[in-house]
Design a protein around this motif. Structure first.
Motif, PDB file in Angstrom:
ATOM      1  N   GLN A 165     -22.688   7.484  29.362  1.00 50.91           N
ATOM      2  CA  GLN A 165     -21.706   6.898  30.267  1.00 50.91           C
ATOM      3  C   GLN A 165     -20.315   7.415  29.912  1.00 50.91           C
TER       4      GLN A 165
ATOM      5  N   LYS B  28     -16.706   7.571  28.730  1.00 54.07           N
ATOM      6  CA  LYS B  28     -15.906   6.761  27.808  1.00 54.07           C
ATOM      7  C   LYS B  28     -14.532   7.403  27.770  1.00 54.07           C
TER       8      LYS B  28
ATOM      9  N   GLU C 173     -16.014   3.596  33.899  1.00 53.06           N
ATOM     10  CA  GLU C 173     -16.639   2.837  32.808  1.00 53.06           C
ATOM     11  C   GLU C 173     -17.331   1.573  33.345  1.00 53.06           C
TER      12      GLU C 173
ATOM     13  N   LEU D 228     -20.640   0.378  35.758  1.00 55.36           N
ATOM     14  CA  LEU D 228     -21.873   0.886  36.366  1.00 55.36           C
ATOM     15  C   LEU D 228     -22.150   0.157  37.678  1.00 55.36           C
TER      16      LEU D 228
ATOM     17  N   ARG E 233     -29.153  -4.492  25.708  1.00 55.31           N
ATOM     18  CA  ARG E 233     -28.142  -3.512  25.276  1.00 55.31           C
ATOM     19  C   ARG E 233     -28.707  -2.104  25.258  1.00 55.31           C
TER      20      ARG E 233
ATOM     21  N   THR F 246     -28.811  -0.137  28.541  1.00 58.26           N
ATOM     22  CA  THR F 246     -27.590   0.524  29.027  1.00 58.26           C
ATOM     23  C   THR F 246     -27.536   1.986  28.566  1.00 58.26           C
TER      24      THR F 246
ATOM     25  N   SER G  71     -23.497   4.010  25.772  1.00 58.87           N
ATOM     26  CA  SER G  71     -22.733   3.251  26.752  1.00 58.87           C
ATOM     27  C   SER G  71     -21.240   3.431  26.459  1.00 58.87           C
ATOM     28  N   VAL G  72     -20.390   2.666  27.115  1.00 53.79           N
ATOM     29  CA  VAL G  72     -18.946   2.881  26.947  1.00 53.79           C
ATOM     30  C   VAL G  72     -18.503   2.463  25.546  1.00 53.79           C
ATOM     31  N   ILE G  73     -19.002   1.326  25.089  1.00 52.98           N
ATOM     32  CA  ILE G  73     -18.605   0.849  23.762  1.00 52.98           C
ATOM     33  C   ILE G  73     -19.848   0.490  22.951  1.00 52.98           C
ATOM     34  N   HIS G  74     -19.632   0.217  21.693  1.00 54.48           N
ATOM     35  CA  HIS G  74     -20.727  -0.183  20.809  1.00 54.48           C
ATOM     36  C   HIS G  74     -20.851  -1.706  20.782  1.00 54.48           C
ATOM     37  N   LYS G  75     -21.827  -2.138  20.020  1.00 53.68           N
ATOM     38  CA  LYS G  75     -22.154  -3.570  19.975  1.00 53.68           C
ATOM     39  C   LYS G  75     -20.917  -4.416  19.625  1.00 53.68           C
TER      40      LYS G  75
END
Lengths: 524, 466
Positions: free
Chosen positions: A15, A17, A84, A86, A426, A429, A489-493
């Motif tokens: 995705q 970022k 960012e 979906l 998660r 994604t 994905s765009v960010i982490h956990k």
């Protein structure tokens, strides 16, 4: 160069970022995004600066701390944020069960952008808005065919507001009959949307919640036990979030009617039912449809939207007004409904959504609407068949067919691997998919809810199934991979808890964040 | 017309018979109809829906445009209607952003794949927070009416009281929304206004307020356009009685007018439509609520409140729901009121608008509106029999024009204005019978001197004709 072999099952996805700052960090003193038209010289000569006339105590002393940013930079910021996000145009959008994420036809977007809609004022003389009134009226006629109800109000602007309007109608109806005080209970079911219970509670009702029987059906005996002269209404979805159609629904509505209550039908999602079965024949007094679900209006990050509220003849005079009527060749607005609950939203609701829904219905026709239901149910049963073959997944309750969606469970997967449904979500994604668990409370353990609608092909469904299959395999082979997702994905956990629930740490605006960061640093 | 037998519908890929057969085989069911076995025969709809046959995209466009073209827009006519939905300049970037298909078609994804949606809404909260000078702003609700109604319910829960005082000058429609939302457990009582100035009657407020009062709600500018100048006094009185001071506000005024937090408001609410939304026949409305960053307020919001959160990777912001456990999503009927789909895209758009205008733009907007509306009042006053500002108070963008001395009704005058392609302001004769033949006119930055002069000459022509 070799042709790419496309037999891999899951999508090789990353995705966008952009690492965009918070927009207030883009402040560059002196920059401007847009210039506002100024008053002409002759106006200024006549009235001066305008502000001097405002009493001193009411003048703003310091300009707001908004950022100063050039136009291109504002645009770039927001289009990056859009990348960012979906949207359903970008993915096989079957993971947000109960939301009926279907194809949003582009022609409808083109239609609602006309100045003949965007630039009309809601209080214009009716002669100048005959076009939009005709569309709303004809949409009403279509909705009557689909539901068997007699009149529609499109003022409620979301499913929750439609449920609230219905609870308001229930109260007004019993008040009118002198039973308003006595009838103080509304019955709902645990698999219904939380807003059913929540909105009825706002209207002052005591909520009685029915739980399913062992097969997942709402329990008729339990209903018989709780109805009484205190019953004001019964609200239910059918099918509920499980996709299980309650075949005894007519008996339910009969039991409630015999006790003197009204029955209202949550058809926020009616995608498996169009042209198949209707609210009227099942004995309901009212129903509502979310035009942003079944009727293909976009969800817009969460509205504006429409919960189209339909009622039988005996409740017409209680509707929120005005409603559109057709008399002597002219469309008019009737705001003289005798027992009207008043209004739930200003003016006429969200007309753009009505235009889209009407256009969608006209693009399908009666036969096409029935095809929507049939293919949505075919897709769902195919998905159901395949998902329940994935290791660790199951679909609790009655075996056999479901209508438009299913609430599944990863209970076995969680027990055997420690991977939870949130972990799976998660990880999904990473493969360009949405995934949704369930409303609270989780009656089905480790739940997930999928709704494929009519919009997706067999190949699309297979892609989603393959992603879940791969994640199940990962869970059994290397559960940490799933637990620490996402990666693409765009960010982490998120590392969230304190920051969302501790008043000393939560920040609901950038200015609040800056204050709290400073305080935290001061402490250190 | 689409021939269903010949073509798969463009919106429904799996109408192709071969695919359907393959899928049915996989499921082990003979026909699609069998999938509906769970619905009893008596509930199967056996009739035909009276809905016209499907149109192709080309036919649909022609049909729909034909209908929409029957409308007369405020770009063709000169529009002086406001009354809660106002014609403002909408920057092109606002439309560009809210038409992006990523935002248009997103819904309820998680903070990962929908990071951009979360950030855009967090930024909207942050920008409105600057405008109102408060720390907390919610994800938008349906409209000003809903925002006010929820603010009142919040106040009632905070105080444990069940009475609210509102100004008699409130919009009839907004009051209908509030009354229905507050019934049956909260009583709404109206406080009178001063006949000359329109200002809230402090005498009547002092008479009606008591220790039963949960909230005193006022509006600025008031629905009838004038600026309420006693904000601090009203807040003080509310607080003396332990009530919450709630102020509803038109945010387009806040570049020049003091934000309600500066005169004692505890909860501020209002309408976002002027911040970048087209009128859309009322479809551009969206409401906001703002408070101080105190737990007692935050725990009473029904709305989603997005907060900033770290991720497991240093140097990354994420976002999530602050105090989620208060919502109906978490607690059903035990949550605070209810939450669901409201007007998120308009929130994002309001954020874009405020970023584009910045502090200078908001100031200039307010100033231009003041100048143009004052000019209109000045010019209209010259027309025989017309009193262009019924109340002796400064107004912002709307003002009550009094036609009582013209011997004509507002309806008669406005019907004539239509012939000159002018939409006159909202006729107040039904909602405010005590004012007789008055109308609420709205002038904003979009009105040119030429537009205003045309209005004045048209009204002159109408009222001076026999």
């Amino acid at each position: 160069m070799k042709q790419i072999v496309r037999d891999h099952k899951v999508r090789d996805f990353n995705q966008a970022k952009w690492d965009e700052p918070i927009i207030l960090e883009l402040h560059q003193p002196g920059e401007r995004g847009v210039i506002i038209p100024e008053a002409e010289e002759m106006i200024v000569e006549s009235v001066g600066d305008g502000i001097s006339q405002v009493p001193k105590n009411m003048r703003r002393k310091k300009k707001p701390d908004l950022p100063e940013i050039s136009q291109a930079r504002v645009l770039r910021h927001y289009v990056r944020l859009s990348q960012e996000t979906l949207g359903s145009d970008f993915n096989v959008e079957i993971g947000q069960g109960t939301c009926t994420m279907k194809y949003i036809p582009k022609i409808n977007e083109l239609l609602v952008r006309t100045q003949k809609l965007t630039e009309i004022h809601p209080l214009q003389n009716v002669n100048s808005v005959q076009g939009i009134l005709e569309i709303i009226y004809k949409l009403d006629l279509c909705m009557r065919e689909i539901s068997g109800m007699d009149y529609f109000s499109f003022q409620p602007s979301g499913g929750t507001q439609a449920l609230f309007a219905m609870a308001s109608l229930v109260r007004a109806y019993h008040n009118e009959n002198g039973e308003g005080t006595q009838r103080d209970e509304i019955i709902t079911t645990i698999f219904s949307h939380p807003s059913q219970a929540a909105t009825a509670a706002v209207k002052g009702y005591k909520i009685i919640t029915l739980h399913p029987d062992k097969d997942g059906f709402p329990d008729l005996d339990a209903l018989k036990e709780v109805v009484s002269e205190r019953t004001a209404g019964f609200v239910v979805a059918n099918p509920e979030d499980t996709g299980i159609y309650n075949p005894r629904i007519k008996e339910f509505t009969k039991v409630v009617h015999e006790a003197g209550g009204l029955c209202y039908y949550d058809q926020a999602n009616a995608n498996g039912l169009l042209g198949i079965t209707r609210a009227k024949e099942a004995g309901f007094d009212m129903c509502f449809f979310n035009l942003h679900k079944t009727f293909a209006a976009p969800h817009m990050c969460g509205g504006p939207a429409t919960g189209a509220l339909g009622v039988g003849e005996k409740l017409k005079e209680f509707l929120p007004g005005p409603i559109v009527e057709f008399e002597d060749g002219k469309y008019t607005l009737n705001d003289q409904l005798e027992h009207s609950i008043g209004m739930v939203r200003s003016y006429h609701g969200v007309p753009q959504t009505m235009v889209r829904a009407y256009a969608w219905i006209r693009a399908l026709g009666a036969d096409g609407l029935k095809d929507v239901a049939k293919v949505a149910v075919l897709n769902n049963n195919y998905l159901y068949h395949k998902i329940t073959q994935i290791r660790g997944a199951s679909a609790p309750y009655v075996k056999g067919k479901r209508l438009e969606q299913v609430r599944y469970s990863w209970e076995q997967l969680a027990n055997e691997t420690g991977v939870t449904t949130e972990d799976v979500g998660r990880r999904m994604t990473d493969f360009a998919h949405h995934y949704w668990t369930s409303h609270h409370p989780y009656i089905v353990p480790q739940p997930f809810t999928l709704e494929p609608t009519e919009s997706y092909s067999k190949a699309d469904l297979d892609e989603y199934i393959a992603a879940l299959t791969q994640i199940s395999n990962e869970a059994y082979e290397n559960p940490e991979t799933v637990k620490n997702a996402p990666y693409n994905s765009v960010i982490h956990k998120l590392d969230e808890q304190d920051y969302l629930d501790d008043p000393d740490k939560w920040s609901i605006s950038w200015r609040s964040y800056l204050k709290k960061v400073k305080m935290e640093e001061g402490v250190k | 017309m689409i021939n269903h037998k010949k073509n798969a519908h463009p919106y429904i890929p799996n109408t192709a018979p071969s695919v359907q057969a393959e899928m049915l085989k996989e499921i082990g069911v003979e026909s699609i109809d069998k999938l509906f076995d769970g619905i009893p025969d008596e509930l199967h709809f056996k009739g035909e829906m009276d809905i016209p046959k499907a149109l192709t995209e080309f036919e649909l466009r022609r049909h729909m445009e034909g209908l929409l073209n029957k409308n007369k827009s405020s770009n063709e006519y000169i529009n002086f209607l406001g009354a809660g939905c106002w014609q403002h300049f909408v920057p092109a970037v606002c439309d560009e952003v809210n038409q992006r298909s990523e935002f248009l078609t997103a819904y309820a994804g998680e903070p990962y794949e929908d990071h951009g949606r979360y950030q855009a809404l967090f930024e909207y909260q942050s920008l409105v927070a600057e405008l109102v000078d408060m720390d907390v702003v919610n994800v938008p609700t349906f409209d000003w009416g809903q925002a006010a109604a929820t603010s009142i319910r919040m106040a009632a829960r905070m105080t444990g009281r069940s009475e609210v005082l509102l100004p008699k000058t409130i919009a009839t429609d907004r009051y209908k929304i509030i009354k229905n939302y507050c019934s049956p457990d909260i009583e709404c009582r109206l406080v009178d206004y001063d006949e000359e100035s329109g200002q809230l009657s402090i005498e009547d407020l002092e008479e009606k307020i008591s220790t039963k009062t949960a909230a005193v709600y006022i509006e600025n500018p008031s629905f009838l356009g004038f600026i309420e100048t006693q904000g601090q006094e009203i807040s003080d009185i509310a607080q003396q009685f332990g009530a919450i001071s709630v102020v509803g506000v038109d945010p387009s005024s806040l570049g020049v007018l003091a934000p309600p937090a500066h005169y004692g408001a505890d909860i501020v609410c209002g309408e976002l439509q002027p911040l970048g939304m087209h009128m859309n026949y009322g479809g551009g409305q969206a409401g906001f609520i703002a408070t101080r960053d105190e737990e007692k307020f935050i725990q009473e919001f029904p709305s989603r409140l997005f907060g900033i959160v770290p991720t497991i990777v240093e140097g990354e912001y994420g976002f999530g729901d602050v105090a989620y456990e208060r919502t109906s999503f978490a607690l059903r009927e035990k949550g605070k009121e209810s939450v669901g789909t409201q007007t998120a895209l308009w929130g994002i758009t309001a954020g874009v608008y405020l970023s584009l205008l910045g502090p200078e733009g908001m100031h200039e907007l307010g100033q231009t509106i003041l100048q143009k509306s004052q000019y209109t009042i000045q010019q209209l006053d010259k027309v025989q029999g017309v009193q262009s500002s019924r109340f002796k108070a400064t107004s912002f963008k709307e003002f009550v024009v009094d036609f009582n001395q013209t011997g004509k009704t507002v309806e008669e005058i406005h019907n004539k204005l239509l012939d000159n392609e002018i939409f006159g302001g909202k006729d107040l004769s039904k909602d405010f019978p005590e004012l007789g033949q008055c109308a609420l006119y709205c002038v904003t930055e979009v009105h040119s001197k030429e537009d205003i002069d045309k209005l004045v000459s048209s009204i002159k022509e109408v009222v001076e004709s026999e």
